[in-house]
Design an enzyme around this catalytic site. Structure first.
Site, PDB file in Angstrom:
ATOM      1  N   HIS A  41       0.840  -1.230  -0.025  1.00 15.33           N
ATOM      2  CA  HIS A  41      -0.035   0.050   0.054  1.00 15.33           C
ATOM      3  C   HIS A  41       1.011   1.431   0.040  1.00 15.33           C
ATOM      4  O   HIS A  41       0.665   2.137  -0.841  1.00 15.33           O
ATOM      5  CB  HIS A  41      -0.979   0.070   1.235  1.00 15.33           C
ATOM      6  N   GLU A  73       8.190   5.005  -2.773  1.00 21.06           N
ATOM      7  CA  GLU A  73       8.818   4.479  -4.202  1.00 21.06           C
ATOM      8  C   GLU A  73       9.407   3.189  -3.782  1.00 21.06           C
ATOM      9  O   GLU A  73       9.889   2.725  -2.845  1.00 21.06           O
ATOM     10  CB  GLU A  73       9.998   5.489  -4.531  1.00 21.06           C
ATOM     11  N   LEU A 107      -4.855  -7.541   3.020  1.00 26.98           N
ATOM     12  CA  LEU A 107      -5.251  -8.780   3.793  1.00 26.98           C
ATOM     13  C   LEU A 107      -6.586  -9.182   3.394  1.00 26.98           C
ATOM     14  O   LEU A 107      -7.252 -10.169   3.870  1.00 26.98           O
ATOM     15  CB  LEU A 107      -5.019  -8.531   5.304  1.00 26.98           C
ATOM     16  N   GLY A 133     -10.988  -5.373  -1.416  1.00 24.81           N
ATOM     17  CA  GLY A 133     -11.198  -3.997  -1.332  1.00 24.81           C
ATOM     18  C   GLY A 133     -11.042  -3.132  -2.577  1.00 24.81           C
ATOM     19  O   GLY A 133     -10.647  -3.651  -3.632  1.00 24.81           O
ATOM     20  N   HIS A 145      -8.525  -1.134  -3.460  1.00 27.89           N
ATOM     21  CA  HIS A 145      -7.193  -1.447  -3.984  1.00 27.89           C
ATOM     22  C   HIS A 145      -6.803  -2.447  -4.890  1.00 27.89           C
ATOM     23  O   HIS A 145      -6.444  -2.492  -6.075  1.00 27.89           O
ATOM     24  CB  HIS A 145      -6.072  -1.394  -2.833  1.00 27.89           C
TER      25      HIS A 145
END
Length: 274
Positions: A38, A74, A96, A99, A101
């Site tokens: 993330h 990065e 986990l 969703g 993302h």
């Protein structure tokens, strides 16, 4: 000196005459593994992710393993994919549950690249996550209740980040069920944001049922603000995040292998959760 010269020559071969980075040469016969994190402003998170990447590489020598972040750190995922050119790659989300993302961000970034991408499912739920959660609780002081009275006074809150996507809650509940089977006491999921109950609410609900010996299991991949806030709400013990546990590295490779067995034309992100 010869080894250093060889390494330098190898690194320079990845840069073209105009200074742009050339695509990394593919490994014959196998897609690259791109671990998608993330991203976080907490430097401990980045250090943890790098440690996990190192573990994955140690377990699978010769497999090209790359890292890309959705935001904040990065290399960003689009940059990682650009460096791969038109290679085949399997994107394994260091997330986990299902969703936004997993369902939107990662596929969109892949679609904007030239990479021939396959998508692994998120890490959870899975028994290897439960192994890690259990060991982190033991490290924090967890002991199996020694009597029926102690068992009736004990509970565990599975503290997760939270999401507005209902599939994320389904995945967290399944992990809580698996952990409850392992521990022999009730485990309820609770969230740091975007979903209910919160960790303090879950702790109070346990107390109302006479369970005052409550531990918090950290369902976070790395340290950070949410993990710290949830741990601070623990009335008894709070486990550390999942981190670069060896079982996490095995799980990353398990998700990679799952995706590799599916024909490339049929893979879609986040369709499976177990």
């Amino acid at each position: 000196m010869n080894r250093i010269s060889s390494q330098l020559a190898s690194q320079l071969s990845l840069v073209s005459f105009d200074g742009a980075r050339r695509p990394t040469p593919p490994a014959p016969g196998r897609p690259a593994l791109v671990l998608v994190a993330h991203g976080s402003r907490d430097p401990r998170t980045l250090a943890t992710v790098h440690a996990l990447v190192d573990r994955v590489r140690e377990l699978r020598p010769g497999l090209p393993v790359h890292l890309g972040h959705i935001e904040l750190n990065e290399p960003l995922l689009p940059d990682t994919l650009a460096a791969l050119g038109d290679q085949e790659a399997i994107l394994v989300p260091l997330l986990l549950s299902r969703g936004y993302h997993v369902k939107q961000d990662i596929p969109q970034m892949a679609a904007a690249s030239r990479v021939r991408a396959r998508f692994a499912t998120p890490l959870g739920p899975h028994s290897l996550l439960v192994d890690t959660l259990y060991e982190r609780l033991v490290e924090a002081g967890w002991q199996t209740p020694s009597s029926e009275a102690e068992r009736r006074s004990t509970g565990v809150v599975l503290a997760a980040a939270g999401s507005r996507d209902p599939d994320a809650a389904v995945d967290a509940r399944r992990t809580a069920e698996l952990l409850a089977e392992r521990l022999g006491v009730p485990v309820v999921p609770a969230y740091a944001s975007a979903a209910a109950p919160t960790v303090p609410q879950a702790v109070r609900a346990f107390a109302e049922r006479g369970r005052h010996r409550v531990a918090v299991a950290s369902y976070f991949t790395a340290p950070g603000r949410f993990a710290t806030e949830c741990a601070d709400a623990a009335p008894w013990i709070a486990a550390g995040p999942l981190g670069a546990h060896p079982a996490m590295a095995r799980l990353v490779l398990h998700r990679y292998d799952e995706a590799a067995r599916v024909p490339a034309a049929t893979t879609e992100p986040a369709l499976a959760s177990a």
